[in-house]
Motif scaffolding. Structure first.
Motif, mmCIF file in Angstrom:
data_model
loop_
_atom_site.group_PDB
_atom_site.id
_atom_site.type_symbol
_atom_site.label_atom_id
_atom_site.label_comp_id
_atom_site.label_asym_id
_atom_site.label_seq_id
_atom_site.Cartn_x
_atom_site.Cartn_y
_atom_site.Cartn_z
ATOM 1 N N ALA A 292 0.821 -1.221 0.000
ATOM 2 C CA ALA A 292 0.000 0.000 0.000
ATOM 3 C C ALA A 292 0.852 1.266 0.000
ATOM 4 C CB ALA A 292 -0.968 0.004 1.185
ATOM 5 N N ARG A 293 1.996 1.210 -0.674
ATOM 6 C CA ARG A 293 2.833 2.401 -0.782
ATOM 7 C C ARG A 293 2.323 3.310 -1.908
ATOM 8 N NH1 ARG A 293 7.112 -0.551 1.842
ATOM 9 N NH2 ARG A 293 8.413 0.964 2.920
ATOM 10 N N LEU A 294 2.681 4.597 -1.787
ATOM 11 C CA LEU A 294 2.340 5.583 -2.810
ATOM 12 C C LEU A 294 3.548 5.966 -3.653
ATOM 13 C CD1 LEU A 294 0.172 8.034 -0.654
ATOM 14 C CD2 LEU A 294 -0.637 6.147 -2.082
ATOM 15 N N ASP A 295 4.726 5.419 -3.345
ATOM 16 C CA ASP A 295 5.963 5.905 -3.963
ATOM 17 C C ASP A 295 6.581 4.942 -4.969
ATOM 18 O OD1 ASP A 295 6.614 4.057 -2.015
ATOM 19 O OD2 ASP A 295 8.333 5.171 -1.230
ATOM 20 N N GLY A 296 5.815 3.967 -5.450
ATOM 21 C CA GLY A 296 6.318 3.067 -6.473
ATOM 22 C C GLY A 296 6.136 3.646 -7.868
ATOM 23 N N PRO A 297 6.586 2.943 -8.909
ATOM 24 C CA PRO A 297 6.420 3.438 -10.271
ATOM 25 C C PRO A 297 4.971 3.386 -10.756
ATOM 26 C CG PRO A 297 7.340 1.230 -10.324
ATOM 27 C CD PRO A 297 7.327 1.651 -8.894
ATOM 28 N N PHE A 298 4.135 2.587 -10.086
ATOM 29 C CA PHE A 298 2.724 2.460 -10.440
ATOM 30 C C PHE A 298 1.885 2.617 -9.176
ATOM 31 C CE2 PHE A 298 5.314 -0.810 -12.606
ATOM 32 C CZ PHE A 298 5.390 -0.217 -13.870
ATOM 33 N N CYS A 299 0.767 3.290 -9.304
ATOM 34 C CA CYS A 299 -0.151 3.427 -8.161
ATOM 35 C C CYS A 299 -1.523 3.805 -8.688
ATOM 36 C CB CYS A 299 0.355 4.478 -7.177
ATOM 37 S SG CYS A 299 -0.606 4.524 -5.649
ATOM 38 N N ASP A 300 -2.525 2.989 -8.368
ATOM 39 C CA ASP A 300 -3.879 3.234 -8.865
ATOM 40 C C ASP A 300 -4.889 3.341 -7.727
ATOM 41 O OD1 ASP A 300 -3.687 0.607 -8.131
ATOM 42 O OD2 ASP A 300 -4.143 -0.231 -10.113
ATOM 43 N N TYR A 301 -4.414 3.844 -6.564
ATOM 44 C CA TYR A 301 -5.308 4.079 -5.429
ATOM 45 C C TYR A 301 -4.892 5.385 -4.772
ATOM 46 C CZ TYR A 301 -1.243 1.610 -3.525
ATOM 47 O OH TYR A 301 0.038 1.211 -3.241
ATOM 48 N N MET B 147 -4.556 4.695 3.645
ATOM 49 C CA MET B 147 -4.710 4.840 5.086
ATOM 50 C C MET B 147 -5.822 3.937 5.621
ATOM 51 S SD MET B 147 -2.267 6.701 5.987
ATOM 52 C CE MET B 147 -2.748 6.795 7.714
ATOM 53 N N THR B 148 -6.897 3.803 4.870
ATOM 54 C CA THR B 148 -7.982 2.903 5.285
ATOM 55 C C THR B 148 -7.471 1.479 5.416
ATOM 56 O OG1 THR B 148 -9.693 4.281 4.250
ATOM 57 C CG2 THR B 148 -10.226 1.952 4.632
ATOM 58 N N ASP C 116 7.157 4.100 10.800
ATOM 59 C CA ASP C 116 5.748 3.806 11.065
ATOM 60 C C ASP C 116 4.997 4.112 9.784
ATOM 61 O OD1 ASP C 116 3.098 3.635 11.804
ATOM 62 O OD2 ASP C 116 3.254 5.005 13.516
ATOM 63 N N ARG C 117 4.424 3.097 9.145
ATOM 64 C CA ARG C 117 3.777 3.289 7.848
ATOM 65 C C ARG C 117 2.549 4.186 7.930
ATOM 66 N NH1 ARG C 117 3.761 0.210 3.748
ATOM 67 N NH2 ARG C 117 2.705 2.056 2.925
ATOM 68 N N LEU C 118 2.003 4.382 9.105
ATOM 69 C CA LEU C 118 0.888 5.315 9.238
ATOM 70 C C LEU C 118 1.349 6.755 9.076
ATOM 71 C CD1 LEU C 118 -1.099 3.750 12.225
ATOM 72 C CD2 LEU C 118 -1.555 3.522 9.770
ATOM 73 N N LEU C 119 2.662 6.977 9.141
ATOM 74 C CA LEU C 119 3.215 8.322 9.034
ATOM 75 C C LEU C 119 3.913 8.584 7.706
ATOM 76 C CD1 LEU C 119 4.745 8.649 12.630
ATOM 77 C CD2 LEU C 119 2.479 9.336 11.832
#
Length: 309
Positions: free
Chosen positions: A214-223, A229-230, A270-273
């Protein structure tokens, strides 16, 4: 002639780490990725006194752990530590008295290749009741960076406590539950003087470092960030304390072999941060010693009991 084909899979005490009668038909069993085999190497002489098998991702980390165990167990090392898998050029393995310290690379496929050959190695060496430990790094979920997590169970990518493996075209599910008594013994090593927290809980083990976690920093992200966070909060509500890429398979394979095992990881954030590790390399190297300290304390205490019997 190899002892692999001549002897039953049963050990003298009636226990076997192996669940494969086909191995009886092998004249020589080649542990290819370890650079060892049952004909050229006297595995009982080399590894028969092993009690604790400790594995982690990098060659550097596991060499450092071997050196650390030599100090705390007061086992003098003549010269430098020797990589016992040097002929394979794939992993690194060091032996210090009853401790085998071996690297497994990153992710389940790399780890399980190594792990299955080490399980066979322990069997051929005649080792009875070995204990397996994974020493790792991870992302925390709702706990401070630098915390240590002793895993209770592994959770796969579809949020089940199983390791799912396609075999002959059908996906089979293996329980990913770790030994509770061993986990409690590791938690009991905590000292009031420790400068880190130690937690017990579930570990989310993924097949991918970016979208799978659930990372946002990869080469692909569709969420969206809200989706991320959910999901992370859902993991936390399920009892997950950290995220890495090996625990489900580690728990499943040791469970199938009847081996007591534990996973002890330090969290780098902490992945929530956030998603990226921004702590300095020197601090991360210091944090990496924390799981070693916890497992080292356990081994010292356990080994002293063994020697006094």
């Amino acid at each position: 002639m190899s002892n692999a084909g001549a002897n039953s899979l049963k050990q003298q005490d009636g226990k076997s780490l192996l669940k494969n009668d086909h191995l009886l038909n092998l004249e020589v069993d080649v542990l290819y990725h370890l650079g060892l085999d049952t004909s050229s190497n006297d595995l009982k002489a080399m590894f028969g006194d092993v009690k604790y098998v400790c594995m982690g991702g990098t060659k550097y980390r596991m060499r450092e752990f071997a050196a650390y165990m030599a100090v705390v167990l007061e086992i003098p090392q003549e010269g430098k530590l020797v990589n016992l898998t040097k002929h394979s050029q794939r992993y690194a393995m060091y032996k210090v008295g009853p401790v085998l310290s071996v690297s497994h690379g990153i992710g389940i496929p790399s780890m399980t290749v190594l792990m299955q050959e080490v399980i066979k190695l322990m069997h051929y060496a005649g080792v009875k009741d070995p204990e397996f430990f994974r020493i790792g790094t991870s992302g925390g979920v709702g706990i401070p960076a630098g915390s240590v997590v002793v895993s209770s169970w592994g959770l796969n990518g579809v949020l089940e406590r199983t390791y799912d493996l396609p075999i002959l075209g059908t996906t089979r599910k293996f329980p990913a539950i770790l030994d509770n008594s061993l986990s409690q013994e590791l938690l009991a090593t905590a000292s009031p003087d420790d400068d880190f927290e130690i937690h017990s809980g579930g570990t989310f083990a993924t097949d991918d470092f970016y979208r799978g976690q659930a990372r946002l920093d990869g080469p692909f992200c569709d969420y969206t960030d809200a989706d991320k966070m959910t999901f992370l909060k859902k993991l936390s509500s399920m009892g997950v304390k950290n995220i890495e890429m090996e625990t489900t398979a580690f728990a499943a394979f040791t469970g199938e072999a009847g081996i007591r095992s534990a996973v002890v990881c330090v969290t780098f954030l902490d992945r929530l941060l956030g998603d990226q590790v921004t702590t300095s390399k020197s601090t991360l190297l210091d944090w990496q010693t924390r799981p070693m300290t916890v497992i080292g304390r356990y081994i010292v205490k356990s080994y002293q009991k063994t020697k006094s019997k």
